[in-house]
Scaffold this motif. Structure first.
Motif, PDB file in Angstrom:
ATOM      1  N   SER A 171       1.628   9.532  -5.551  1.00 23.57           N
ATOM      2  CA  SER A 171       2.083  10.855  -5.283  1.00 23.57           C
ATOM      3  C   SER A 171       2.935  11.317  -6.465  1.00 23.57           C
ATOM      4  O   SER A 171       2.988  12.501  -6.848  1.00 23.57           O
ATOM      5  CB  SER A 171       2.916  10.725  -3.998  1.00 23.57           C
ATOM      6  N   GLY A 172       3.805  10.449  -6.910  1.00 25.32           N
ATOM      7  CA  GLY A 172       4.532  10.982  -8.147  1.00 25.32           C
ATOM      8  C   GLY A 172       3.890  11.146  -9.167  1.00 25.32           C
ATOM      9  O   GLY A 172       4.087  12.213  -9.919  1.00 25.32           O
ATOM     10  N   GLU A 173       2.553  10.574  -9.473  1.00 31.46           N
ATOM     11  CA  GLU A 173       1.886  10.825 -10.722  1.00 31.46           C
ATOM     12  C   GLU A 173       1.247  12.086 -10.153  1.00 31.46           C
ATOM     13  O   GLU A 173       0.875  13.008 -11.163  1.00 31.46           O
ATOM     14  CB  GLU A 173       0.769   9.524 -10.928  1.00 31.46           C
ATOM     15  N   VAL A 174       0.539  12.423  -9.234  1.00 28.96           N
ATOM     16  CA  VAL A 174       0.070  13.672  -8.802  1.00 28.96           C
ATOM     17  C   VAL A 174       1.118  15.019  -8.976  1.00 28.96           C
ATOM     18  O   VAL A 174       0.607  15.868  -9.543  1.00 28.96           O
ATOM     19  CB  VAL A 174      -0.466  13.707  -7.175  1.00 28.96           C
ATOM     20  N   THR A 175       2.424  14.810  -8.656  1.00 27.33           N
ATOM     21  CA  THR A 175       3.425  15.836  -8.749  1.00 27.33           C
ATOM     22  C   THR A 175       3.448  15.985 -10.434  1.00 27.33           C
ATOM     23  O   THR A 175       3.696  17.069 -10.780  1.00 27.33           O
ATOM     24  CB  THR A 175       4.766  15.145  -8.285  1.00 27.33           C
ATOM     25  N   LYS A 229       0.945  -1.190  -0.015  1.00 23.42           N
ATOM     26  CA  LYS A 229       0.059  -0.007  -0.010  1.00 23.42           C
ATOM     27  C   LYS A 229       0.852   1.505   0.168  1.00 23.42           C
ATOM     28  O   LYS A 229       0.552   2.180  -0.721  1.00 23.42           O
ATOM     29  CB  LYS A 229      -0.878  -0.140   1.130  1.00 23.42           C
ATOM     30  N   MET A 230       1.887   1.087   0.689  1.00 21.71           N
ATOM     31  CA  MET A 230       2.772   2.539   0.703  1.00 21.71           C
ATOM     32  C   MET A 230       3.525   2.625  -0.593  1.00 21.71           C
ATOM     33  O   MET A 230       3.444   3.756  -0.932  1.00 21.71           O
ATOM     34  CB  MET A 230       4.065   2.266   1.629  1.00 21.71           C
ATOM     35  N   LEU A 231       3.941   1.653  -1.318  1.00 22.64           N
ATOM     36  CA  LEU A 231       4.418   1.578  -2.516  1.00 22.64           C
ATOM     37  C   LEU A 231       3.504   2.293  -3.597  1.00 22.64           C
ATOM     38  O   LEU A 231       3.693   3.107  -4.384  1.00 22.64           O
ATOM     39  CB  LEU A 231       4.846   0.412  -3.119  1.00 22.64           C
ATOM     40  N   GLN A 232       2.228   2.021  -3.529  1.00 18.40           N
ATOM     41  CA  GLN A 232       1.029   2.317  -4.251  1.00 18.40           C
ATOM     42  C   GLN A 232       0.802   3.971  -4.034  1.00 18.40           C
ATOM     43  O   GLN A 232       0.641   4.755  -5.065  1.00 18.40           O
ATOM     44  CB  GLN A 232      -0.122   1.609  -3.966  1.00 18.40           C
ATOM     45  N   LEU A 233       0.851   4.240  -2.643  1.00 14.41           N
ATOM     46  CA  LEU A 233       0.694   5.759  -2.447  1.00 14.41           C
ATOM     47  C   LEU A 233       1.718   6.481  -2.931  1.00 14.41           C
ATOM     48  O   LEU A 233       1.778   7.496  -3.512  1.00 14.41           O
ATOM     49  CB  LEU A 233       0.733   5.677  -0.888  1.00 14.41           C
ATOM     50  N   ILE A 234       3.210   5.889  -2.875  1.00 18.51           N
ATOM     51  CA  ILE A 234       4.380   6.554  -3.529  1.00 18.51           C
ATOM     52  C   ILE A 234       4.227   6.904  -5.211  1.00 18.51           C
ATOM     53  O   ILE A 234       4.475   8.001  -5.529  1.00 18.51           O
ATOM     54  CB  ILE A 234       5.542   6.074  -3.144  1.00 18.51           C
ATOM     55  N   ASP A 235       3.656   5.738  -5.630  1.00 19.43           N
ATOM     56  CA  ASP A 235       3.428   5.772  -7.037  1.00 19.43           C
ATOM     57  C   ASP A 235       2.414   6.869  -7.459  1.00 19.43           C
ATOM     58  O   ASP A 235       2.816   7.873  -8.397  1.00 19.43           O
ATOM     59  CB  ASP A 235       3.181   4.768  -7.731  1.00 19.43           C
ATOM     60  N   LEU A 273      10.960   7.013 -16.528  1.00 17.69           N
ATOM     61  CA  LEU A 273      11.877   6.201 -16.397  1.00 17.69           C
ATOM     62  C   LEU A 273      12.962   6.422 -15.457  1.00 17.69           C
ATOM     63  O   LEU A 273      13.487   5.437 -15.000  1.00 17.69           O
ATOM     64  CB  LEU A 273      12.648   6.153 -17.870  1.00 17.69           C
ATOM     65  N   THR A 274      13.006   7.636 -15.042  1.00 15.81           N
ATOM     66  CA  THR A 274      13.861   8.101 -13.991  1.00 15.81           C
ATOM     67  C   THR A 274      13.225   7.578 -12.751  1.00 15.81           C
ATOM     68  O   THR A 274      13.995   7.029 -12.011  1.00 15.81           O
ATOM     69  CB  THR A 274      14.295   9.755 -14.163  1.00 15.81           C
ATOM     70  N   ASP A 275      12.212   7.835 -12.565  1.00 21.36           N
ATOM     71  CA  ASP A 275      11.386   7.339 -11.495  1.00 21.36           C
ATOM     72  C   ASP A 275      11.428   5.872 -11.135  1.00 21.36           C
ATOM     73  O   ASP A 275      11.461   5.442 -10.186  1.00 21.36           O
ATOM     74  CB  ASP A 275       9.886   7.865 -11.295  1.00 21.36           C
ATOM     75  N   LYS A 276      11.161   5.270 -12.453  1.00 22.73           N
ATOM     76  CA  LYS A 276      11.170   3.619 -12.474  1.00 22.73           C
ATOM     77  C   LYS A 276      12.714   3.027 -12.024  1.00 22.73           C
ATOM     78  O   LYS A 276      12.502   2.038 -11.294  1.00 22.73           O
ATOM     79  CB  LYS A 276      10.759   3.363 -13.965  1.00 22.73           C
ATOM     80  N   TYR A 277      13.638   3.754 -12.494  1.00 23.84           N
ATOM     81  CA  TYR A 277      14.908   3.138 -12.280  1.00 23.84           C
ATOM     82  C   TYR A 277      15.749   4.043 -11.151  1.00 23.84           C
ATOM     83  O   TYR A 277      16.684   3.483 -10.638  1.00 23.84           O
ATOM     84  CB  TYR A 277      15.719   3.057 -13.616  1.00 23.84           C
TER      85      TYR A 277
END
Length: 98
Positions: free
Chosen positions: A24-28, A16-22, A94-98
């Motif tokens: 959050s990045g998308e919102v940004t 759940k934390m990882l999903q929230l982080i993802d 890609l930067t966020d992914k890696y």
């Protein structure tokens, strides 16, 4: 048994934390895109005002070919800007992914 259940709960919380982080990045990224779109809109409004003032100051016989060429060039610039934004977004992902 309790330890196994506790490990499962911890694992679920981590997911759940990882999903929230993802998210959050998308919102940004979406906020940044909205900001870029607002700047583009302001730029387009400014260009429209300038063109309107230029057209208003001329006689009725306007060089329509020139105006059409300028509109076409503006559209091409907008397409290139869009491609640039898409590439920047792809690079961010890609930067966020890696």
């Amino acid at each position: 048994q309790n330890e196994k259940e506790l490990q499962d709960v911890v694992k679920q919380q981590e997911e759940k934390m990882l999903q929230l982080i993802d998210k959050s990045g998308e919102v940004t990224r979406l906020k940044e895109e909205v900001s870029q779109l607002k700047r583009s809109l302001q730029h387009a409004e400014t260009e429209a005002k300038v063109l309107w003032e230029e057209m208003r100051g001329k006689e009725l016989q306007v060089d329509t070919a020139n105006v059409q060429e300028r509109v076409m060039l503006r559209r091409e610039v907008d397409k290139l800007r869009l491609l640039l934004l898409e590439k920047e977004d792809e690079n961010l992902r890609l930067t966020d992914k890696y």
